[in-house]
Structures are given as structure tokens and as C-alpha cells.
Design a protein around this motif. Structure first.
Motif, PDB file in Angstrom:
ATOM      1  N   VAL A  97       0.843  -1.195   0.000  1.00 14.43           N
ATOM      2  CA  VAL A  97       0.000   0.000   0.000  1.00 14.43           C
ATOM      3  C   VAL A  97       0.880   1.247   0.000  1.00 14.43           C
ATOM      4  CG1 VAL A  97      -2.021  -0.998   1.110  1.00 14.43           C
ATOM      5  CG2 VAL A  97      -0.166  -0.125   2.522  1.00 14.43           C
ATOM      6  N   GLY A  98       0.306   2.359  -0.450  1.00 15.01           N
ATOM      7  CA  GLY A  98       0.989   3.646  -0.418  1.00 15.01           C
ATOM      8  C   GLY A  98       0.315   4.568   0.578  1.00 15.01           C
ATOM      9  N   PHE A  99       0.818   5.819   0.633  1.00 14.75           N
ATOM     10  CA  PHE A  99       0.267   6.764   1.608  1.00 14.75           C
ATOM     11  C   PHE A  99      -0.086   8.088   0.948  1.00 14.75           C
ATOM     12  CE2 PHE A  99       0.531   9.897   5.103  1.00 14.75           C
ATOM     13  CZ  PHE A  99      -0.423   9.336   5.941  1.00 14.75           C
ATOM     14  N   CYS A 100      -1.229   8.637   1.340  1.00 14.85           N
ATOM     15  CA  CYS A 100      -1.685   9.954   0.900  1.00 14.85           C
ATOM     16  C   CYS A 100      -1.754  10.852   2.129  1.00 14.85           C
ATOM     17  CB  CYS A 100      -3.058   9.831   0.230  1.00 14.85           C
ATOM     18  SG  CYS A 100      -3.809  11.431  -0.144  1.00 14.85           S
ATOM     19  N   LEU A 101      -0.964  11.923   2.123  1.00 19.69           N
ATOM     20  CA  LEU A 101      -0.909  12.855   3.259  1.00 19.69           C
ATOM     21  C   LEU A 101      -1.797  14.069   3.005  1.00 19.69           C
ATOM     22  CD1 LEU A 101       0.327  13.904   5.940  1.00 19.69           C
ATOM     23  CD2 LEU A 101       2.184  14.878   4.560  1.00 19.69           C
TER      24      LEU A 101
END
Ligand SMILES: [Zn+2]
Length: 261
Positions: free
Chosen positions: A161-165
Motif C-alpha cells: 500500500v501507499g500513503f496519501c498525506l
């Protein structure tokens, strides 16, 4: 740096062009509903476009929920949206961190996240990368405060998974924007997308009301737009404004971020 906006789902390419955007984000279905996305007539045009594309999953989706009647349909909705996002060439599917109910243990919600992603992997994997987004509110959230985010990442990091800030959510959720990129990357190792938003509410208010970067509420405790621009610079990832004001408001916010790169 690629800068763009979250726009209405009717004609995202036209909306992005009107804002001079390099990146565009949109929903594929009613964000407050459980309906599966419909086939888009502009899918091929979106796929062929030079525009970077991100899809935002509906808000109702809560993979952490302890309630079967929310958690199970959320897994189905995740699979449907990941599939539909792939048909438009999306680089990521943004999913909120989710929460458990008052009095429940967040650890159970985090384990539900792990189970959802394990199940998706067992079924052959999702065709679009899931980007988990930090949220602003609640005391039982999986990705509001970064101590919980670290526990979540320990459980789900292995699934790619990736991350969205989101800068509004971080500020309203009680995480300072100064050095935030370093603190996030120490946990996740990556930031795939920034939601570059101002906030209409104060630090740690727990409220999720986005504001523009250019005509912001300048009461004490609001976000300094220069801090948002600094986050975008430090993240080294595409940025999307999810701000009010339509073409005019968002174009000004995009231009502000570009001028501060
Ligand atoms: Zn956001």
C-alpha cells in the motif's frame, strides 16, 4: 512537481484543463453511497491522457469497521473501485484510514485492515495501488494520530500500500505540519500523493473542513499556506488541492503551489 485538483466526476479532463492542472483526482461513484462504479465513456481518453490520475474511494468505505454490515460491503466496494480505477489508468486509489466505534479497540480495526488486504491478495491482488489517507477526526481512527498510523503500517505495509498525506486532516487531527514529511516517511517509507488543503478549523479540532490556500481564514491557529507549500516540496510527490471555490478557487491554489516550488 505535478500539481492538480479534485474535481467533479462528470468530465475530469475538462475540469483539469480549466484549472491548468497536471494531476486530477475524482470519485467514480457517489462518495456517500455503496453503488459500484459505472463504465465511463471517457475511460480510454483518461487512460491515454498525459494527466496523472488518482481516484478517491467513497467515504462510506471503512475497512476497519467491526460492524459486518459495513466491513464486508467495504471490501466489495474496494475491489470494485480498484478495478474501475484501473480502467481509467489511475496511479492510486485513495482510501481513508477508517475507524472503529467509540469504546472499541483500534487494534481490532487495524487487524481488519490487514484481513481485508490479505483477502484481496488471496483473490489475485488489487489492480490499483491503495493509498491510505490520514483522517482528521475521532478518537478511534486508524490513521489520525501517527502513533496509530505506525501500528497500522506494521500490519499492512507488507501488502504494497501507499500513503496519501492530507495537510488539513493532519492539522485538524493534531499532527503539526512542520517536519511532517520526515515523520510520515519514518513510518511509511513513502508519500505517494499530497492533499494540499487549508483548514477552516484550528489545530487538533478534529474537524474536517477544507479551506483554500490563497484566501484562507487567517485567524490564529489556522494553517500558514507556506507550510502547505513546504510539505508539497518536501514530499516530492504529486499534489492535489481538495479546496472550495470551483475553477477560480482551485486554479488560484494550484498557481500558489507552483509559485512556491
Ligand atoms: Zn484528502
Amino acid at each position: 512537481m505535478l500539481i492538480g485538483a479534485h474535481v467533479d466526476y462528470e468530465d475530469p479532463l475538462a475540469e483539469a484543463t480549466a484549472r491548468n492542472a497536471d494531476v486530477v483526482q475524482f470519485f467514480l461513484a457517489d462518495p456517500q453511497g455503496w453503488k459500484a462504479p459505472e463504465t465511463r465513456p471517457d475511460a480510454e481518453a483518461l487512460r491515454a491522457s498525459a494527466m496523472e490520475i488518482f481516484v478517491h474511494a467513497p467515504y462510506v468505505l471503512n475497512l476497519a469497521s467491526t460492524n459486518n454490515r459495513i466491513r464486508i460491503p467495504s471490501r466489495k466496494l474496494l475491489a470494485q473501485h480498484a478495478a474501475a480505477a484501473a480502467t481509467v489508468g489511475a496511479r492510486g486509489l485513495i482510501v481513508h484510514g477508517g475507524h472503529v466505534n467509540k469504546g472499541e479497540d483500534v487494534a481490532v480495526g487495524i487487524d481488519n485492515w490487514r484481513k481485508a488486504l490479505q483477502q484481496a491478495q488471496d483473490k489475485g491482488g488489487l489492480p490499483t495501488r491503495v493509498l491510505i489517507e490520514n483522517t482528521a477526526g475521532g478518537d478511534n481512527a486508524c490513521a489520525r494520530r501517527f502513533d496509530e498510523l505506525a501500528r497500522l503500517w506494521d500490519a499492512v505495509g507488507e501488502f504494497g500500500v501507499g500513503f496519501c498525506l492530507d495537510t488539513c486532516h493532519a492539522h485538524a487531527g493534531g499532527e503539526k505540519l512542520l517536519d511532517i514529511v520526515d515523520r510520515v516517511k519514518a513510518i511509511t517509507g513513502r508519500i505517494d500523493l499530497v492533499h494540499a488543503n487549508g483548514s477552516r478549523d484550528g489545530f487538533d479540532s478534529g474537524r474536517d473542513r477544507h479551506d483554500n490556500l490563497t484566501v484562507m481564514n487567517d485567524e490564529p491557529g489556522m494553517i500558514d499556506p507556506e507550510l502547505v507549500a513546504a510539505v508539497v516540496r518536501a514530499a516530492g510527490a504529486p499534489a492535489v488541492v481538495e479546496t472550495p471555490g470551483g475553477v477560480e478557487g482551485q486554479s488560484a491554489d494550484i498557481a500558489y503551489l507552483r509559485a512556491h516550488q
